[in-house]
Design a protein around this motif. Structure first.
Motif, short mmCIF file in Angstrom:
data_model
loop_
_atom_site.label_atom_id
_atom_site.label_comp_id
_atom_site.label_asym_id
_atom_site.label_seq_id
_atom_site.Cartn_x
_atom_site.Cartn_y
_atom_site.Cartn_z
N ARG A 109 0.83 -1.20 0.00
CA ARG A 109 0.00 0.00 0.00
C ARG A 109 0.87 1.26 0.00
N ALA A 110 2.15 1.09 0.32
CA ALA A 110 3.13 2.18 0.27
C ALA A 110 4.32 1.69 -0.55
N PRO A 111 4.16 1.60 -1.88
CA PRO A 111 5.18 0.98 -2.72
C PRO A 111 6.54 1.67 -2.70
N ASP A 112 6.56 2.95 -2.30
CA ASP A 112 7.84 3.67 -2.24
C ASP A 112 8.47 3.61 -0.85
N GLY A 113 7.84 2.84 0.05
CA GLY A 113 8.37 2.72 1.41
C GLY A 113 9.46 1.67 1.51
N PRO A 114 9.75 1.20 2.73
CA PRO A 114 10.80 0.20 2.93
C PRO A 114 10.56 -1.05 2.09
N GLN A 115 11.64 -1.65 1.62
CA GLN A 115 11.54 -2.82 0.77
C GLN A 115 12.32 -4.00 1.33
N HIS A 116 11.81 -5.19 1.05
CA HIS A 116 12.53 -6.42 1.38
C HIS A 116 13.32 -6.81 0.13
N ARG A 117 14.62 -6.49 0.15
CA ARG A 117 15.47 -6.83 -0.99
C ARG A 117 15.84 -8.32 -0.92
N LEU A 118 15.72 -8.98 -2.05
CA LEU A 118 15.94 -10.43 -2.10
C LEU A 118 17.28 -10.79 -2.72
N GLU A 119 17.51 -10.32 -3.92
CA GLU A 119 18.75 -10.64 -4.62
C GLU A 119 19.08 -9.54 -5.61
N THR A 120 20.35 -9.43 -5.91
CA THR A 120 20.82 -8.52 -6.95
C THR A 120 21.65 -9.33 -7.93
N ARG A 121 21.23 -9.33 -9.18
CA ARG A 121 21.93 -10.09 -10.22
C ARG A 121 22.78 -9.14 -11.05
N LEU A 122 24.03 -9.48 -11.22
CA LEU A 122 24.92 -8.72 -12.09
C LEU A 122 25.23 -9.54 -13.33
N LEU A 123 25.19 -8.89 -14.47
CA LEU A 123 25.72 -9.46 -15.71
C LEU A 123 26.93 -8.62 -16.07
N VAL A 124 28.09 -9.25 -16.08
CA VAL A 124 29.35 -8.56 -16.31
C VAL A 124 29.89 -8.95 -17.68
N ARG A 125 30.20 -7.96 -18.50
CA ARG A 125 30.75 -8.23 -19.83
C ARG A 125 32.26 -8.41 -19.72
N ARG A 126 32.69 -9.63 -19.90
CA ARG A 126 34.11 -9.96 -19.87
C ARG A 126 34.63 -10.19 -21.29
N ALA A 127 35.93 -10.38 -21.41
CA ALA A 127 36.53 -10.53 -22.73
C ALA A 127 35.99 -11.76 -23.45
N ASP A 128 35.63 -12.80 -22.70
CA ASP A 128 35.13 -14.04 -23.31
C ASP A 128 33.61 -14.14 -23.29
N GLY A 129 32.92 -13.05 -23.00
CA GLY A 129 31.47 -13.05 -23.00
C GLY A 129 30.90 -12.56 -21.67
N TRP A 130 29.60 -12.77 -21.50
CA TRP A 130 28.91 -12.31 -20.29
C TRP A 130 29.03 -13.35 -19.17
N ALA A 131 29.12 -12.86 -17.94
CA ALA A 131 29.18 -13.72 -16.76
C ALA A 131 28.13 -13.27 -15.77
N ALA A 132 27.45 -14.23 -15.13
CA ALA A 132 26.41 -13.93 -14.14
C ALA A 132 27.00 -14.00 -12.74
N LEU A 133 26.71 -12.97 -11.94
CA LEU A 133 27.14 -12.93 -10.54
C LEU A 133 25.91 -12.65 -9.68
N PRO A 134 25.34 -13.68 -9.04
CA PRO A 134 24.15 -13.47 -8.20
C PRO A 134 24.53 -13.16 -6.74
N TYR A 135 23.97 -12.08 -6.21
CA TYR A 135 24.22 -11.67 -4.82
C TYR A 135 22.91 -11.79 -4.04
N ILE A 136 22.96 -12.47 -2.91
CA ILE A 136 21.78 -12.69 -2.06
C ILE A 136 21.85 -11.74 -0.86
N TRP A 137 20.73 -11.06 -0.60
CA TRP A 137 20.72 -10.07 0.48
C TRP A 137 20.64 -10.72 1.86
#
Length: 283
Positions: free
Chosen positions: A113-141
């Motif tokens: 009901r207050a979407p801009d209020g405090p949030q429960h962050r679950l995970e942050t996914r990074l896609l990193v462009r490396r010389a040999d292609g993309w790599a996934a780095l998943p971070y759990i909060w």
């Protein structure tokens, strides 16, 4: 002299902890290495551990119609190394230079009901462009939301929040392991991003200094080249000015076409749900 030296050492001791925690910018070298940062805060992508204040050069972005993920909110950011630029493409994902990072944090409002209020962050996914292609780095909060930790094996996260009607909502969030990311992020056998296409970004984003078309903003900022002045665009699912058919096609394009398309993981279905497919028999 001795007393002054002691005072100087004491002063440095007080300053050191704060200097050590001061963000030093995006840790590109670490992100490109075989031993990436163990925590999201150590990546330097954000000025704060809560990942709400992006570092210089890290830009928020939105998709016209985002991928649906059990109702979770998503916070997206892009980083392209200084002095380099992604190359626009009329139909496919932009060609990003080595060192680029795509960031996506999944979260639920503690009270919808207050979407801009405090949030429960679950995970942050990074896609990193490396010389040999993309790599996934998943971070759990962490449960306290103070930082996120690299977890290549994924995680099962319990979620308990309040929905838009004020009722309790509980669910179990399954964060994928690194290999499972390939289930969607694959095209012609190569690991690839999905969202950053011209048609998904060709709309205004509410930047802190005012709304601006994202393709224009990226071009002016110097990290995108080749974007057409009147490029392709898809309507937002909520845009009542667009036809139902076009909104449905746009939804299928971003939610399903990464698999159901030539070269995708589900190309054997014969479906081609990409926005550019004009043969109704195929979509």
């Amino acid at each position: 002299m001795k007393r002054a030296l002691v005072a100087l050492v004491a002063a440095l001791a007080l300053v050191a902890p704060f200097a050590a925690t001061k963000p030093a910018g995006v840790a590109t070298r670490a992100l490109l290495s075989d031993t990436p940062p163990a925590t999201l805060s150590a990546t330097g992508l954000f000025r704060d551990a809560a990942a709400t204040d992006p570092s210089e050069g890290v830009t928020p972005y939105t998709l016209a119609t985002p991928l649906y993920s059990d109702g979770a909110a998503k916070h997206r950011f892009v980083y392209v190394p200084v002095g380099q630029a992604a190359t626009s493409d009329a139909a496919e994902v932009f060609d990003f230079p080595v060192g680029s990072v795509l960031v996506k944090t999944f979260a639920f409002p503690r009270d919808a009901r207050a979407p801009d209020g405090p949030q429960h962050r679950l995970e942050t996914r990074l896609l990193v462009r490396r010389a040999d292609g993309w790599a996934a780095l998943p971070y759990i909060w962490d449960a306290d939301g103070r930082d996120a930790r690299l977890s290549l094996i994924g995680a099962t996260i319990p979620v308990s929040v309040i929905d838009a009607q004020g009722a309790p909502l509980t669910l179990t969030w399954q964060a994928p392991n690194r290999n499972q990311c390939k289930g969607c992020h694959s095209l012609d056998g190569q690991f690839t991003p999905i969202g950053p296409k011209a048609r998904n970004l060709n709309h205004d984003h509410p930047y802190t200094d005012g709304a601006e078309n994202q393709l224009v903003h990226w071009t002016k900022a110097g990290f995108l080249t080749g974007a057409p002045g009147d490029g392709p665009r898809v309507p937002a699912l909520s845009d009542a000015r667009a036809s139902v058919a076009d909104r449905a096609r746009a939804y299928l394009d971003v939610n399903c076409a990464h698999c159901h398309r030539p070269g995708g993981p589900a190309d054997t279905s014969g479906l081609d749900l990409t926005w550019g497919q004009t043969d109704p028999v195929r979509y």
